[in-house]
Design an enzyme around this catalytic site. Structure first.
Site, mmCIF file in Angstrom:
data_model
loop_
_atom_site.group_PDB
_atom_site.id
_atom_site.type_symbol
_atom_site.label_atom_id
_atom_site.label_comp_id
_atom_site.label_asym_id
_atom_site.label_seq_id
_atom_site.Cartn_x
_atom_site.Cartn_y
_atom_site.Cartn_z
ATOM 1 N N LYS A 1 -2.820 7.268 -1.506
ATOM 2 C CA LYS A 1 -1.584 7.288 -0.832
ATOM 3 C C LYS A 1 -1.927 8.666 -0.118
ATOM 4 C CE LYS A 1 3.193 7.300 -0.306
ATOM 5 N NZ LYS A 1 3.226 8.207 0.551
ATOM 6 N N ARG B 1 2.333 8.653 9.191
ATOM 7 C CA ARG B 1 1.904 7.154 9.515
ATOM 8 C C ARG B 1 1.582 7.038 10.938
ATOM 9 N NH1 ARG B 1 4.599 2.035 6.245
ATOM 10 N NH2 ARG B 1 2.988 0.612 6.960
ATOM 11 N N GLU C 1 -2.624 6.149 8.381
ATOM 12 C CA GLU C 1 -2.207 7.522 8.297
ATOM 13 C C GLU C 1 -3.098 8.462 9.166
ATOM 14 O OE1 GLU C 1 0.219 9.095 5.915
ATOM 15 O OE2 GLU C 1 1.185 7.240 5.375
ATOM 16 N N PHE D 1 -5.178 1.572 6.644
ATOM 17 C CA PHE D 1 -5.045 0.554 5.592
ATOM 18 C C PHE D 1 -4.558 -0.720 5.934
ATOM 19 C CE2 PHE D 1 -1.251 3.223 5.947
ATOM 20 C CZ PHE D 1 -0.510 2.465 6.310
ATOM 21 N N LYS E 1 4.365 2.052 -4.277
ATOM 22 C CA LYS E 1 3.993 3.271 -4.023
ATOM 23 C C LYS E 1 4.189 3.801 -5.607
ATOM 24 C CE LYS E 1 8.070 5.399 -1.813
ATOM 25 N NZ LYS E 1 8.218 5.882 -0.747
#
Length: 507
Positions: free
Chosen positions: A211, A216, A260, A295, A372
């Site tokens: 993460k 984003r 991201e 991702f 998350k």
């Protein structure tokens, strides 16, 4: 519909704890809207007018001294027209036009309407009417299947337009909304878990990924035309030429990628979050380069992938983006997930995302398919002051000013307190009542908006981290601070130090 009706609705929704009650109240009002009122009303309910940012902040609003109307006559369409005029004002004399437009709007509104509208304009309207709740309300009001409404909103990226189709169109119209390269898609969101082991227990076999502590981005490519959107679907293509160049070099002509971006230091480690955001928000600066990681992939060369399971999307992502993919593994082993989390944290990232391999891409809701996991830190801090609340919190002391001990006197008196942030999050109605009464007993002075108190009350605050900031004397700001509990068992001398907080700064 009058703006007053919407203001009353938001107070009603904010006072309801059950999601079903919120949905029912919102649906009843949505049914009563005229076709030209739907888009602006939906925007106001989520504090996101269709005009976007209209260049009005708290400082500009606070300088106005209007004589508000006594009776409600201001319609939703009237407000929409005024915001259009604000956005259209440019060039010589535009400042005067904007001030006159705002003043006229404020004087046509009652005090309650202006309070509501001010919070909409500065993005501080908190009713619990988030997008997911409003989507369910749109489905209820229109009699359309919730899944169809959610899908249309995801693919169009426009909550207001989806509401218009659902409330005024046919079921076929809703089903005909499709994925289009170049039109931003609402992003898929994640729920939370305390540990990777807990997350794996929710998802089963999963893609466990770093993460990243970045911004984003959603990137669309149609031939040589590349467009980059933010999490809120703002087009920032002109700010990020390095991302545009990276995606143009990929082996596909038509793409929609989710990912991201963040900036790296000379050693390849992630820079602090605010460095990335300063670069990401800059219109001109190019000194700090942004590096994209992806991702997910939603479309490739005329093949839509949103309904495919993540296992299929992940394979296509690997093929298309190669080393631009976010690092991760596929595993059902909790210890392997824990190790990857440790690796991510050691590399300077936030934690991990754990994603079910059989899940399609579903926007706008925090389901169990994406989870998350990032560490939460708690600190004992001292309340220095509190600000009077607005809207539903009017009459209560709400936003609290937080201080940490200055152990060395680096920021003032040795052993004194230095302000490091504010928060109103995590405060229940019971806590609001308690602190309003308690802080009145400790008051030392006050301004129009703030009550300053003797520094005696210790509060346990959870944060996701800290970042450099010139806003507060301690030179840092708390990230995502929220109240865990008041610690009446502790003294101010027991509070954590600003030096401990500053030690969390990366670099």
């Amino acid at each position: 519909m009058l703006l007053a009706d919407l203001a009353v609705l938001t107070d009603e929704v904010a006072g309801l704890s059950a999601r079903t009650g919120k949905v029912a109240a919102l649906a009843a009002s949505l049914r009563s809207l005229g076709s030209d009122e739907i888009i602006p009303a939906v925007g106001y309910l989520v504090a996101s007018p269709r005009q976007g940012r209209v260049g009005v902040g708290w400082r500009g609003l606070s300088t106005l001294a209007p004589r508000h109307a006594v009776e409600s006559t201001l319609g939703i369409v009237d407000v929409d027209a005024a915001l259009n005029r604000l956005v259209a004002a440019s060039g010589s004399g535009s400042a005067a036009i904007r001030t006159a437009t705002l003043t006229d709007l404020a004087e046509r509104a009652t005090a309650a309407e202006w309070d509501f509208l001010s919070r909409v304009l500065i993005g501080e309207l908190r009713t619990g009417a988030l997008e997911g709740v409003l989507l369910d309300a749109i489905a209820s009001a229109s009699g359309r299947p919730a899944a169809a409404v959610r899908r249309a909103a995801m693919l169009s990226g426009d909550l207001g337009a989806t509401a218009v189709i659902a409330l005024t169109g046919t079921e076929t119209d809703l089903d005909e909304v499709s994925l289009q390269v170049g039109r931003a898609v609402l992003p898929m969101l994640a729920s939370t878990a305390a540990t990777p082991t807990e997350a794996i227990g929710i998802t089963g076999t999963a893609s466990v990924e770093y993460k990243l502590d970045g911004a984003r981005v959603q990137v669309h490519r149609d031939g040589d035309d590349v467009r980059v959107f933010t999490r809120t679907l703002a087009d920032v293509t002109h700010r990020v030429p390095e991302i545009v160049e990276a995606v143009r070099a990929l082996p596909a002509r038509r793409l929609i990628l989710d990912g991201e971006t963040l900036s790296l230091d000379e050693d390849g480690a992630p820079r602090p979050f605010q460095d990335t955001m300063a670069r990401f928000g800059s219109e001109t600066a190019r000194e700090v380069a942004l590096r994209p990681w992806f991702f997910d992939i939603l479309h490739v060369d005329d093949r839509d992938l949103v309904d495919e399971p993540l296992s299929v999307r992940r394979a296509e992502l690997d093929r298309v983006v190669g080393d631009l993919r976010v690092p991760g593994i596929i595993t059902a082993d909790a210890e392997a997930a824990e190790q990857l989390s440790r690796d991510a944290l050691a590399a300077g990232h936030e934690g991990v995302m754990v994603k079910a391999l059989d899940a399609p891409y579903a926007a706008g809701r925090r389901g169990k398919s994406w989870v998350k996991v990032k560490p939460v830190h708690t600190f004992d801090l001292v309340v220095l002051a509190a600000e009077w609340g607005s809207g539903r919190r009017r009459g209560w002391l709400s936003n609290i000013h937080l201080g940490a001990r200055d152990e060395s006197g680096e920021f003032g008196e040795e052993g004194g307190l230095v302000m490091v942030g504010k928060t109103f999050k995590g405060l229940t109605d019971d806590l609001l009542r308690w602190q309003t009464e308690r802080f009145a007993e400790l008051e030392t002075r006050r301004t129009a908006m703030t009550v300053f108190v003797r520094p005696e009350v210790v509060v346990e605050i959870a944060i996701d981290g800290v970042q450099r900031s010139t806003r507060y004397p301690g030179g840092i700001a708390l990230r995502f601070a929220r109240v865990k509990a008041y610690r009446e068992d502790k003294l101010a001398a027991d509070a954590d130090t600003v030096q401990t907080l500053r030690a969390m700064l990366k670099g």
